[in-house]
Design a protein around this motif. Structure first.
Motif, PDB file in Angstrom:
ATOM      1  N   ASP A 125      -6.201  17.298 -10.821  1.00 36.76           N
ATOM      2  CA  ASP A 125      -7.662  17.255 -10.975  1.00 36.76           C
ATOM      3  C   ASP A 125      -8.401  17.591  -9.684  1.00 36.76           C
ATOM      4  N   GLY A 126      -7.667  17.840  -8.619  1.00 32.45           N
ATOM      5  CA  GLY A 126      -8.300  18.293  -7.388  1.00 32.45           C
ATOM      6  C   GLY A 126      -8.375  17.282  -6.265  1.00 32.45           C
ATOM      7  N   TYR A 127      -7.773  16.124  -6.429  1.00 29.87           N
ATOM      8  CA  TYR A 127      -7.793  15.124  -5.367  1.00 29.87           C
ATOM      9  C   TYR A 127      -6.976  15.606  -4.170  1.00 29.87           C
ATOM     10  N   ASP A 128      -7.409  15.191  -2.987  1.00 34.07           N
ATOM     11  CA  ASP A 128      -6.733  15.596  -1.757  1.00 34.07           C
ATOM     12  C   ASP A 128      -5.520  14.733  -1.450  1.00 34.07           C
ATOM     13  N   GLY A 129      -5.363  13.648  -2.171  1.00 35.30           N
ATOM     14  CA  GLY A 129      -4.241  12.771  -1.929  1.00 35.30           C
ATOM     15  C   GLY A 129      -4.409  11.458  -2.655  1.00 35.30           C
ATOM     16  N   LEU A 130      -3.682  10.435  -2.196  1.00 31.66           N
ATOM     17  CA  LEU A 130      -3.638   9.153  -2.895  1.00 31.66           C
ATOM     18  C   LEU A 130      -3.764   7.986  -1.922  1.00 31.66           C
ATOM     19  N   PHE A 131      -4.374   6.927  -2.410  1.00 33.83           N
ATOM     20  CA  PHE A 131      -4.363   5.634  -1.735  1.00 33.83           C
ATOM     21  C   PHE A 131      -3.303   4.796  -2.423  1.00 33.83           C
ATOM     22  N   LEU A 132      -2.241   4.456  -1.705  1.00 33.20           N
ATOM     23  CA  LEU A 132      -1.071   3.790  -2.277  1.00 33.20           C
ATOM     24  C   LEU A 132      -1.209   2.280  -2.107  1.00 33.20           C
ATOM     25  N   ASP A 133      -1.483   1.578  -3.195  1.00 34.01           N
ATOM     26  CA  ASP A 133      -1.779   0.156  -3.135  1.00 34.01           C
ATOM     27  C   ASP A 133      -0.539  -0.698  -3.407  1.00 34.01           C
ATOM     28  N   ASN A 134      -0.652  -1.978  -2.988  1.00 34.37           N
ATOM     29  CA  ASN A 134       0.349  -3.016  -3.283  1.00 34.37           C
ATOM     30  C   ASN A 134       1.715  -2.776  -2.651  1.00 34.37           C
ATOM     31  N   ILE A 135       1.749  -2.095  -1.524  1.00 33.91           N
ATOM     32  CA  ILE A 135       3.021  -1.876  -0.843  1.00 33.91           C
ATOM     33  C   ILE A 135       3.579  -3.198  -0.306  1.00 33.91           C
ATOM     34  N   ASP A 136       2.686  -4.152  -0.041  1.00 31.69           N
ATOM     35  CA  ASP A 136       3.146  -5.462   0.437  1.00 31.69           C
ATOM     36  C   ASP A 136       3.951  -6.217  -0.613  1.00 31.69           C
ATOM     37  N   ASN A 137       3.834  -5.823  -1.882  1.00 27.90           N
ATOM     38  CA  ASN A 137       4.643  -6.463  -2.932  1.00 27.90           C
ATOM     39  C   ASN A 137       6.140  -6.332  -2.666  1.00 27.90           C
ATOM     40  N   PHE A 138       6.503  -5.321  -1.877  1.00 28.86           N
ATOM     41  CA  PHE A 138       7.915  -5.017  -1.648  1.00 28.86           C
ATOM     42  C   PHE A 138       8.424  -5.569  -0.313  1.00 28.86           C
ATOM     43  N   CYS A 139       7.591  -6.378   0.341  1.00 26.90           N
ATOM     44  CA  CYS A 139       7.983  -6.973   1.619  1.00 26.90           C
ATOM     45  C   CYS A 139       8.641  -8.348   1.404  1.00 26.90           C
ATOM     46  N   SER A 140       8.985  -9.002   2.491  1.00 26.76           N
ATOM     47  CA  SER A 140       9.803 -10.217   2.441  1.00 26.76           C
ATOM     48  C   SER A 140       9.250 -11.306   1.542  1.00 26.76           C
ATOM     49  N   PHE A 141       7.922 -11.436   1.504  1.00 32.55           N
ATOM     50  CA  PHE A 141       7.313 -12.496   0.705  1.00 32.55           C
ATOM     51  C   PHE A 141       6.647 -11.957  -0.563  1.00 32.55           C
ATOM     52  N   GLY A 142       6.935 -10.709  -0.906  1.00 33.85           N
ATOM     53  CA  GLY A 142       6.321 -10.089  -2.080  1.00 33.85           C
ATOM     54  C   GLY A 142       7.108 -10.339  -3.349  1.00 33.85           C
ATOM     55  N   PHE A 143       6.452 -10.137  -4.477  1.00 37.37           N
ATOM     56  CA  PHE A 143       7.076 -10.389  -5.775  1.00 37.37           C
ATOM     57  C   PHE A 143       8.255  -9.457  -6.020  1.00 37.37           C
ATOM     58  N   GLN A 144       8.163  -8.217  -5.509  1.00 36.40           N
ATOM     59  CA  GLN A 144       9.233  -7.231  -5.725  1.00 36.40           C
ATOM     60  C   GLN A 144      10.039  -6.973  -4.444  1.00 36.40           C
ATOM     61  N   LYS A 145      10.281  -8.022  -3.679  1.00 42.68           N
ATOM     62  CA  LYS A 145      10.989  -7.864  -2.408  1.00 42.68           C
ATOM     63  C   LYS A 145      12.391  -7.287  -2.575  1.00 42.68           C
ATOM     64  N   ASP A 146      12.968  -7.423  -3.770  1.00 39.37           N
ATOM     65  CA  ASP A 146      14.300  -6.877  -4.010  1.00 39.37           C
ATOM     66  C   ASP A 146      14.255  -5.398  -4.386  1.00 39.37           C
ATOM     67  N   GLN A 147      13.049  -4.803  -4.373  1.00 37.90           N
ATOM     68  CA  GLN A 147      12.902  -3.392  -4.728  1.00 37.90           C
ATOM     69  C   GLN A 147      12.419  -2.555  -3.541  1.00 37.90           C
ATOM     70  N   LYS A 148      12.655  -3.057  -2.352  1.00 35.72           N
ATOM     71  CA  LYS A 148      12.202  -2.347  -1.151  1.00 35.72           C
ATOM     72  C   LYS A 148      12.794  -0.939  -1.067  1.00 35.72           C
ATOM     73  N   GLU A 149      14.073  -0.816  -1.307  1.00 31.96           N
ATOM     74  CA  GLU A 149      14.708   0.507  -1.202  1.00 31.96           C
ATOM     75  C   GLU A 149      14.144   1.473  -2.244  1.00 31.96           C
ATOM     76  N   GLU A 150      13.796   0.938  -3.406  1.00 30.95           N
ATOM     77  CA  GLU A 150      13.250   1.797  -4.472  1.00 30.95           C
ATOM     78  C   GLU A 150      11.880   2.345  -4.091  1.00 30.95           C
ATOM     79  N   VAL A 151      11.015   1.495  -3.518  1.00 28.54           N
ATOM     80  CA  VAL A 151       9.685   1.997  -3.161  1.00 28.54           C
ATOM     81  C   VAL A 151       9.773   2.960  -1.977  1.00 28.54           C
ATOM     82  N   LEU A 152      10.676   2.698  -1.051  1.00 28.28           N
ATOM     83  CA  LEU A 152      10.853   3.617   0.076  1.00 28.28           C
ATOM     84  C   LEU A 152      11.342   4.982  -0.401  1.00 28.28           C
ATOM     85  N   GLN A 153      12.261   4.985  -1.346  1.00 32.96           N
ATOM     86  CA  GLN A 153      12.746   6.248  -1.899  1.00 32.96           C
ATOM     87  C   GLN A 153      11.626   6.964  -2.644  1.00 32.96           C
ATOM     88  N   PHE A 154      10.814   6.199  -3.381  1.00 35.23           N
ATOM     89  CA  PHE A 154       9.715   6.819  -4.117  1.00 35.23           C
ATOM     90  C   PHE A 154       8.726   7.473  -3.152  1.00 35.23           C
TER      91      PHE A 154
END
Length: 269
Positions: A125-154
């Motif tokens: 649609d013409g956007y110059d990029g993205l604002f990537l939210d909720n990355i902290d969910n994948f940190c040590s105290f986040g709900f998805q802390k066991d998915q850190k490698e998955e978000v990094l790969q993504f």
């Protein structure tokens, strides 16, 4: 490694003349997840908006009056009101009650593919990029802390797929060692302020906590050579002024608005 870096444009006819009727200084970056008239948003270097609210002609209007226009997307959650909720609702593993959103399971088969399909449609649609939210969910105290490698790969795959687009990471400071080459800036919320959801109260963070936080962010800026953007929340002009007095001395870029980020900021007297 990304070959672009966040930079800020100058709009001398607008910057410094204040916003709306609040007589506040316009910052370089604007966030809004509600629906606005694109013609009401002018003179920002970067605009972050919710893509479901706008058409391709709307995006063109935003871009004509501002610098780069980025679309919001969460890599950690999907809101029940999101345009793509039905596509992802079966790939979730719990609910965030604060925002009526559901935590994404990046380990589940198909989640990344669905996200990329959504992103492809947004960027078309013409956007110059993205604002990537909720990355902290994948940190040590986040709900998805066991998915850190998955978000990094993504994020690595996203960078490879769109090497010339701009990506701003929200939070997730402990992952910066792996992501700083994949993004163009880092956003950190509530550094000077401390909004509490339990009682919906806007207030300043304690001076000691604030000083410690700022020292950490200054170290991050020096180490990774990334722009740091502060997003602070206020409801009154008095609190707005207190925030400005704090963060003006830091040299960080900033945006100050209401907690829901649904419109152009206005602060009661």
């Amino acid at each position: 490694m990304r070959h672009i870096r966040l930079f800020f444009l100058v709009f001398p006819s607008i910057i410094g003349f204040g916003m709306a009727n609040n007589n506040v200084v316009q910052s370089d970056i604007f966030f809004c997840y509600g629906k606005l008239n694109p013609l009401d948003v002018k003179g920002y270097s970067y605009v972050v908006i919710e893509s479901k609210n706008y058409t391709i002609p709307d995006v063109k209007k935003f871009k004509k009056l501002n610098g780069k226009v980025l679309a919001y997307i969460s890599l950690g959650e999907v809101n029940s009101q999101a345009k793509h909720y039905n596509s992802l609702k079966n790939n979730t593993i719990g609910k965030n009650e604060n925002w009526d959103s559901y935590y994404l399971d990046l380990k589940a088969s198909g989640t990344s593919q669905i996200l990329f399909t959504i992103i492809d449609q947004i960027l078309a649609d013409g956007y110059d990029g993205l604002f990537l939210d909720n990355i902290d969910n994948f940190c040590s105290f986040g709900f998805q802390k066991d998915q850190k490698e998955e978000v990094l790969q993504f994020m690595a795959d996203l960078d490879a797929r769109y090497p010339n687009h701009t990506f701003i990471q929200n939070a997730g400071l402990e992952l910066l060692e792996k992501t700083f080459r994949l993004v163009d800036a880092i956003v950190v919320e509530s550094v000077a302020t401390d909004f509490t959801f339990d009682d919906n109260v806007y207030k300043l963070r304690s001076q000691a906590e604030y000083d410690k936080y700022i020292r950490q962010l200054q170290q991050i800026r020096r180490k990774y050579k990334l722009p740091v953007i502060l997003v602070e929340y206020a409801d009154t002009r008095a609190l707005y002024d207190q925030i400005i007095r704090r963060i003006d001395r830091t040299g960080f870029l900033y945006f100050i608005g209401s907690i829901d980020l649904q419109g152009i900021p206005k602060f009661s007297e």
